[in-house]
Design an enzyme around this catalytic site. Structure first.
Site, mmCIF file in Angstrom:
data_model
loop_
_atom_site.group_PDB
_atom_site.id
_atom_site.type_symbol
_atom_site.label_atom_id
_atom_site.label_comp_id
_atom_site.label_asym_id
_atom_site.label_seq_id
_atom_site.Cartn_x
_atom_site.Cartn_y
_atom_site.Cartn_z
ATOM 1 N NE ARG A 1 50.418 54.059 -58.193
ATOM 2 C CZ ARG A 1 50.966 55.222 -58.304
ATOM 3 N NH1 ARG A 1 51.935 55.406 -59.355
ATOM 4 N NH2 ARG A 1 50.820 56.134 -57.479
ATOM 5 C CG HIS B 1 48.840 60.616 -34.941
ATOM 6 N ND1 HIS B 1 48.823 59.440 -35.532
ATOM 7 C CD2 HIS B 1 49.090 61.765 -35.965
ATOM 8 C CE1 HIS B 1 49.205 59.819 -36.763
ATOM 9 N NE2 HIS B 1 49.367 60.995 -37.007
ATOM 10 C CB CYS C 1 47.726 64.582 -38.851
ATOM 11 S SG CYS C 1 49.210 63.913 -39.175
#
Ligand code: NAP
Length: 350
Positions: free
Chosen positions: A42, A244, A131
């Site tokens: 793509r 986070h 993560c």
């Protein structure tokens, strides 16, 4: 070796993590002689910018790894399973951000501040942890060395960009739609995230924990080599663009005071203590965004439980939870004595 440069492939270069890998390679002045930017069909032919130069993105295929020294993979576990063997076959050292090989017992799962010694064996494939697990591990490591981890109860506050570039764009659009009085729509996430929060969008397993929570448990155990570490995670997605946060309660095998913990964390590699109760200033995702270090604060004792401590962490999951941890691993492989000196400028591009 002075002046040596490396041919570096970035798989998933158009994604949230891939773009961040380019920025960290620049920021750390990693000696990239040639970049091989790879993504799907793509985006093949589109342009990406590295070190001030525009480069054409190429389609990921096995032949793309010829002569590559380091291959950073961040295009999902399916692509890693399919193409990591070809990269290794071509002679590259692979650092994989996906979950494909993390729990493979032959593959080291590395957070340099915690178990960087595993890199001394010069493995050809190194897995980068989940993560939330990586950010938690950096904060736990100095405390574990001093007092021994026994049980970890953790609630996460995970940002939109943890689910990739499209999820991040969706949060922004929802906020704009709200402001314009339009009904926000969820397409990437299962629910509207703007002005809301929800249990992590990964499938819930037979044990009642979702995939993210199960990854946190398994990976934290592997990173610390504590196969029976008792852990209770609750993972939640919050309407924060980047970084986070985690509220943590840890029980140790011996007593450690909050003052001792604060002193250990203050000198720990990869940690910055942000703990100013008088100003009510503690770790925030806004301050953690763009930081290589993990911010730790709200370090408190637990009344009636002398073996436990509570604290709060914010870490940039695109950096310590992905791109920075990966580049840090590559740095350690080429210069084993290099410490991860802090670069303080905020560098968030999301
Ligand atoms: P993302 O923003 O959605 O980017 C995905 C990347 O993968 C894009 O470059 C995409 O290229 C590429 N890709 C998708 N299908 C492909 C295919 N068939 N062939 C080649 N390339 C393909 O996702 P992300 O957040 O960067 O995450 C990437 C990986 O890192 C995932 O494994 C994720 O679990 C892991 N990770 C993410 C984070 C985080 O905070 N986001 C943290 C730790 C680990 P196109 O542009 O061509 O589609």
């Amino acid at each position: 070796m002075a002046g040596k440069t490396y041919k570096v492939a970035v798989v998933g270069v158009t994604g949230a993590v891939g773009q961040e890998i380019l920025r960290v390679l620049e920021r750390r002045k990693f000696p990239v002689g040639e970049l091989v930017p790879l993504a799907s069909e793509r985006s093949a032919g589109s342009e990406t910018v590295f070190a001030g130069k525009s480069q054409k993105v190429r389609k990921l295929e096995a032949g793309a790894f010829a002569g590559v020294d380091f291959a950073f993979f961040s295009a999902g576990a399916t692509r890693s399973r399919e193409f990591v063997p070809a990269a290794i076959q071509a002679g590259a050292v692979v650092i994989d951000n996906s979950s494909a090989f993390r729990m493979d017992e032959k593959v080291p799962l590395v957070v340099p501040e915690v178990n960087g010694d595993l890199l001394k064996k010069h493995p050809k494939l190194i897995a980068n942890p989940n993560c939330s697990a990586a950010i938690l591990a950096v904060a736990l490591a100095p405390l574990h060395r001093a007092a021994g981890l026994q049980r970890v109860v953790v609630a996460t506050y995970q940002s939109a960009s943890g689910a990739g570039a499209k999820a991040m764009a969706e949060l922004e659009k929802q906020v704009k739609d709200f402001a314009a009085g339009k009904e926000p729509r969820a397409e990437v996430f299962p629910h509207v995230l703007a002005f809301n929060l929800f249990s992590h969008n990964s499938p819930v397993g037979a044990n009642g924990y979702n995939e993210e929570e199960n990854k946190m448990v398994e990976e934290t155990r592997k990173i610390f080599g504590l196969s029976d570490l008792n852990m209770v995670p609750t993972c939640v997605r919050v309407p924060v663009p980047r970084a986070h946060s985690e509220a943590v309660v840890v029980s140790f095998t011996k007593k450690i005071s909050s003052q001792e913990a604060k002193a250990l964390l203050a000198k720990a590699e990869g940690v910055k203590v942000v703990d100013e109760p008088q100003k009510n200033l503690f770790p925030m995702p806004r301050h953690a965004s763009g930081e290589l270090d993990v911010l730790v604060g709200r370090i408190r004792e637990v009344p009636g439980d002398p073996l436990s401590l509570a604290f709060f962490v914010s870490g940039d999951q695109l950096l310590k939870g992905a791109a920075w941890n990966a580049v840090q691993i590559a740095e350690r492989l080429i210069t084993p004595d290099r410490k991860s000196t802090r670069l303080n400028s905020s560098h968030a591009n999301i």
